[in-house]
Design a protein around this motif. Structure first.
Motif, PDB file in Angstrom:
ATOM      1  N   GLY A 128      14.339 -49.509 -16.340  1.00 29.97           N
ATOM      2  CA  GLY A 128      14.708 -49.926 -17.646  1.00 29.97           C
ATOM      3  C   GLY A 128      15.399 -51.044 -17.719  1.00 29.97           C
ATOM      4  O   GLY A 128      16.342 -51.494 -16.542  1.00 29.97           O
ATOM      5  N   ALA A 129      15.490 -51.907 -18.820  1.00 33.15           N
ATOM      6  CA  ALA A 129      16.253 -52.927 -18.890  1.00 33.15           C
ATOM      7  C   ALA A 129      16.951 -53.189 -20.240  1.00 33.15           C
ATOM      8  O   ALA A 129      17.032 -54.232 -20.673  1.00 33.15           O
ATOM      9  CB  ALA A 129      15.506 -54.316 -18.609  1.00 33.15           C
ATOM     10  N   GLY A 130      17.163 -51.998 -20.916  1.00 36.45           N
ATOM     11  CA  GLY A 130      17.678 -51.815 -22.396  1.00 36.45           C
ATOM     12  C   GLY A 130      19.123 -51.878 -22.464  1.00 36.45           C
ATOM     13  O   GLY A 130      19.869 -52.076 -21.127  1.00 36.45           O
ATOM     14  N   GLY A 131      19.597 -51.294 -23.393  1.00 41.02           N
ATOM     15  CA  GLY A 131      21.260 -51.183 -23.463  1.00 41.02           C
ATOM     16  C   GLY A 131      21.848 -50.316 -22.426  1.00 41.02           C
ATOM     17  O   GLY A 131      22.772 -50.621 -21.785  1.00 41.02           O
ATOM     18  N   ALA A 132      21.154 -49.111 -22.308  1.00 41.50           N
ATOM     19  CA  ALA A 132      21.549 -48.272 -21.289  1.00 41.50           C
ATOM     20  C   ALA A 132      21.678 -48.547 -19.879  1.00 41.50           C
ATOM     21  O   ALA A 132      22.529 -48.571 -19.116  1.00 41.50           O
ATOM     22  CB  ALA A 132      20.767 -47.012 -21.353  1.00 41.50           C
ATOM     23  N   ALA A 133      20.587 -49.281 -19.594  1.00 45.07           N
ATOM     24  CA  ALA A 133      20.567 -49.970 -18.211  1.00 45.07           C
ATOM     25  C   ALA A 133      21.504 -51.094 -17.945  1.00 45.07           C
ATOM     26  O   ALA A 133      22.389 -51.115 -17.091  1.00 45.07           O
ATOM     27  CB  ALA A 133      19.126 -50.560 -17.989  1.00 45.07           C
ATOM     28  N   ALA A 151      13.527 -52.438 -12.869  1.00 42.50           N
ATOM     29  CA  ALA A 151      12.105 -52.560 -12.751  1.00 42.50           C
ATOM     30  C   ALA A 151      12.093 -52.088 -14.447  1.00 42.50           C
ATOM     31  O   ALA A 151      12.713 -51.243 -14.873  1.00 42.50           O
ATOM     32  CB  ALA A 151      11.395 -51.452 -12.343  1.00 42.50           C
ATOM     33  N   ASN A 152      10.943 -52.783 -15.111  1.00 46.01           N
ATOM     34  CA  ASN A 152      10.863 -52.696 -16.534  1.00 46.01           C
ATOM     35  C   ASN A 152       9.529 -52.855 -16.960  1.00 46.01           C
ATOM     36  O   ASN A 152       8.797 -53.644 -16.286  1.00 46.01           O
ATOM     37  CB  ASN A 152      11.884 -53.665 -17.372  1.00 46.01           C
ATOM     38  N   ARG A 153       9.096 -52.185 -18.156  1.00 47.33           N
ATOM     39  CA  ARG A 153       7.918 -52.464 -18.638  1.00 47.33           C
ATOM     40  C   ARG A 153       7.718 -53.750 -18.994  1.00 47.33           C
ATOM     41  O   ARG A 153       6.661 -54.502 -18.598  1.00 47.33           O
ATOM     42  CB  ARG A 153       7.598 -51.384 -19.935  1.00 47.33           C
ATOM     43  N   THR A 154       8.527 -54.279 -19.840  1.00 48.04           N
ATOM     44  CA  THR A 154       8.582 -55.831 -19.804  1.00 48.04           C
ATOM     45  C   THR A 154       9.168 -56.488 -18.675  1.00 48.04           C
ATOM     46  O   THR A 154      10.818 -56.440 -18.713  1.00 48.04           O
ATOM     47  CB  THR A 154       9.071 -56.261 -21.318  1.00 48.04           C
ATOM     48  N   ALA A 155       8.511 -57.155 -17.903  1.00 50.18           N
ATOM     49  CA  ALA A 155       9.264 -57.537 -16.574  1.00 50.18           C
ATOM     50  C   ALA A 155      10.143 -58.781 -16.845  1.00 50.18           C
ATOM     51  O   ALA A 155      11.046 -58.894 -16.381  1.00 50.18           O
ATOM     52  CB  ALA A 155       8.337 -57.985 -15.711  1.00 50.18           C
ATOM     53  N   ALA A 156       9.790 -59.576 -17.964  1.00 49.03           N
ATOM     54  CA  ALA A 156      10.730 -60.675 -18.130  1.00 49.03           C
ATOM     55  C   ALA A 156      12.058 -60.129 -18.606  1.00 49.03           C
ATOM     56  O   ALA A 156      13.016 -60.713 -18.343  1.00 49.03           O
ATOM     57  CB  ALA A 156      10.158 -61.501 -19.398  1.00 49.03           C
ATOM     58  N   ARG A 157      12.280 -59.223 -19.321  1.00 54.04           N
ATOM     59  CA  ARG A 157      13.419 -58.494 -19.617  1.00 54.04           C
ATOM     60  C   ARG A 157      14.240 -58.174 -18.297  1.00 54.04           C
ATOM     61  O   ARG A 157      15.619 -58.227 -18.409  1.00 54.04           O
ATOM     62  CB  ARG A 157      13.311 -57.263 -20.577  1.00 54.04           C
ATOM     63  N   ALA A 158      13.519 -57.581 -17.297  1.00 54.28           N
ATOM     64  CA  ALA A 158      14.260 -56.956 -16.012  1.00 54.28           C
ATOM     65  C   ALA A 158      14.727 -58.069 -15.363  1.00 54.28           C
ATOM     66  O   ALA A 158      15.903 -58.303 -14.865  1.00 54.28           O
ATOM     67  CB  ALA A 158      13.395 -56.290 -15.369  1.00 54.28           C
ATOM     68  N   ALA A 190      16.571 -45.057 -16.834  1.00 53.75           N
ATOM     69  CA  ALA A 190      17.456 -45.625 -18.039  1.00 53.75           C
ATOM     70  C   ALA A 190      16.583 -45.887 -18.933  1.00 53.75           C
ATOM     71  O   ALA A 190      17.111 -46.544 -19.884  1.00 53.75           O
ATOM     72  CB  ALA A 190      18.576 -46.931 -17.399  1.00 53.75           C
ATOM     73  N   THR A 191      15.364 -45.705 -19.072  1.00 55.44           N
ATOM     74  CA  THR A 191      14.452 -46.160 -20.248  1.00 55.44           C
ATOM     75  C   THR A 191      14.575 -44.928 -21.249  1.00 55.44           C
ATOM     76  O   THR A 191      15.098 -43.918 -21.012  1.00 55.44           O
ATOM     77  CB  THR A 191      12.819 -46.256 -19.729  1.00 55.44           C
ATOM     78  N   SER A 192      14.131 -45.369 -22.387  1.00 54.93           N
ATOM     79  CA  SER A 192      14.114 -44.395 -23.389  1.00 54.93           C
ATOM     80  C   SER A 192      12.716 -43.555 -23.502  1.00 54.93           C
ATOM     81  O   SER A 192      12.430 -42.943 -24.501  1.00 54.93           O
ATOM     82  CB  SER A 192      14.438 -44.836 -24.746  1.00 54.93           C
ATOM     83  N   ALA A 193      11.845 -43.807 -22.316  1.00 47.46           N
ATOM     84  CA  ALA A 193      10.564 -43.105 -22.555  1.00 47.46           C
ATOM     85  C   ALA A 193      10.680 -41.477 -22.500  1.00 47.46           C
ATOM     86  O   ALA A 193       9.908 -41.239 -23.458  1.00 47.46           O
ATOM     87  CB  ALA A 193       9.722 -43.461 -21.323  1.00 47.46           C
ATOM     88  N   LEU A 216      20.014 -40.841 -16.978  1.00 47.36           N
ATOM     89  CA  LEU A 216      21.004 -41.160 -17.930  1.00 47.36           C
ATOM     90  C   LEU A 216      21.075 -40.485 -19.040  1.00 47.36           C
ATOM     91  O   LEU A 216      22.146 -40.112 -19.609  1.00 47.36           O
ATOM     92  CB  LEU A 216      20.920 -42.498 -18.184  1.00 47.36           C
ATOM     93  N   ARG A 217      19.763 -39.713 -19.436  1.00 46.00           N
ATOM     94  CA  ARG A 217      19.920 -38.904 -20.437  1.00 46.00           C
ATOM     95  C   ARG A 217      20.053 -37.492 -20.089  1.00 46.00           C
ATOM     96  O   ARG A 217      19.979 -37.164 -18.876  1.00 46.00           O
ATOM     97  CB  ARG A 217      18.733 -39.077 -21.317  1.00 46.00           C
ATOM     98  N   TYR A 218      20.098 -36.606 -21.078  1.00 51.23           N
ATOM     99  CA  TYR A 218      20.174 -35.120 -20.641  1.00 51.23           C
ATOM    100  C   TYR A 218      19.238 -34.417 -21.667  1.00 51.23           C
ATOM    101  O   TYR A 218      18.830 -35.032 -22.531  1.00 51.23           O
ATOM    102  CB  TYR A 218      21.545 -34.599 -20.649  1.00 51.23           C
TER     103      TYR A 218
END
Ligand code: ATR
Length: 279
Positions: A128-133, A151-158, A190-193, A216-218
């Motif tokens: 993941g490459a969002g806020g949590a990551a 590693a992220n779905r959207t590689a450019a964001r990673a 750390a993704t929201s998937a 990171l979630r529970y």
């Protein structure tokens, strides 16, 4: 010192923070109130201004207001600036509001002290490459991994995230396809998937013998990844409930100058959540 605290979010109804801070207050003998307040979208700054103007001592900030809280704060800690988000606001002696971010420190404390999982010299994968990551990158790099792959779905964001933290250590950003054939000792989800029951498309054989896995979630959001970790033969896997308690303890210490002991609170929450599931 003001004794009024709250968490602002939307939605915030299921937040465990009021329970955690009530347990901390009871254990430390600090007399304070802490409530969960649902703030309308677009209404964060006005509500926070009103809260501090009426004598509030501090706020926790959760989804979706962490970036807005960064802009709201009069001053920022270095770790909040790095995370690009604020989860804790604290009124200072001079009336200014300090913005901090305790998520990364809480994560690292859970990982290394509660779980006893080493990071130094390990090959670490962050999914993941969002806020949590973003929030856990600086403390992870400070712990001295041999390598850190984002590693992220959207590689450019990673790639962009890795570039923003490259001054802190060996970090690389990739898309899922680049993971084939690689091995890691610690994998952090750390993704929201998981919120929709999904899992990033991970190749088989990603875990080295003895590898650790952390979400990171529970609760239900962590379940798909924890199941994957068990199937792939992880030596141990953990959800982020410990991180939630540890970040809360960091906030409590910032507000009150007293660090509560987290072990008994984490145990109590695990018991309460298990009872709720059994109902
Ligand atoms: P948060 O603040 O919770 O990290 P976010 O900033 O919206 O939320 O980031 C969500 C992360 O989960 C991103 O890394 C996102 O990938 P993209 O950058 O490609 O959007 C990832 N994510 C969300 N749903 C996903 C799914 N179904 N499969 C894989 N990754 C997913």
């Amino acid at each position: 010192m003001s004794d009024r605290y709250a968490v602002f979010g939307n939605p915030v109804g299921h937040s465990l923070s009021p329970r955690i801070h009530a347990l901390f207050a009871a254990a430390t003998g600090e007399a304070l109130t802490y409530e969960a307040v649902e703030i309308p979208l677009g209404g964060f700054s006005a509500a926070a201004r009103a809260f501090f103007a009426s004598g509030g001592g501090g706020l926790n900030v959760t989804v979706p207001f962490k970036e807005e809280a960064l802009r709201f704060a009069d001053r920022l800690t270095e770790r909040a600036r790095r995370a690009g988000a604020v989860n804790t606001l604290a009124r200072q002696g001079d009336g200014a509001v300090l913005g901090d971010n305790t998520d990364g420190a809480g994560f690292l404390r859970d990982l290394t002290e509660n779980l006893g999982w080493p990071v130094a010299g390990r090959r670490v994968l962050l999914l993941g490459a969002g806020g949590a990551a973003r929030g856990v990158l600086a403390p992870l790099l400070a712990a001295g991994p041999a390598e850190l792959v984002v590693a992220n779905r959207t590689a450019a964001r990673a790639r962009a995230l890795a570039a923003a933290f490259a001054d802190l250590g060996p970090v690389e950003g990739v898309g899922w396809e680049a993971l084939a054939g690689r091995r890691f000792d610690l994998v952090i989800q750390a993704t929201s998937a998981g919120l929709t029951g999904a899992l990033p498309p991970l190749p088989e054989g990603l875990l080295s013998p003895g590898a650790h896995c952390y979400d990171l979630r529970y609760g239900a959001a962590a379940a798909p990844f924890l199941r994957w970790a068990a199937t792939e033969g992880a030596a141990a896997a953990a959800d982020g409930l410990g991180m939630l308690v540890e970040q809360a303890a960091e906030s409590f210490a910032l507000w009150r100058g007293v660090r509560p002991s987290t072990g008994p609170v984490l145990q109590a929450l695990r018991r309460e959540l298990a009872e709720k599931l059994a109902q």
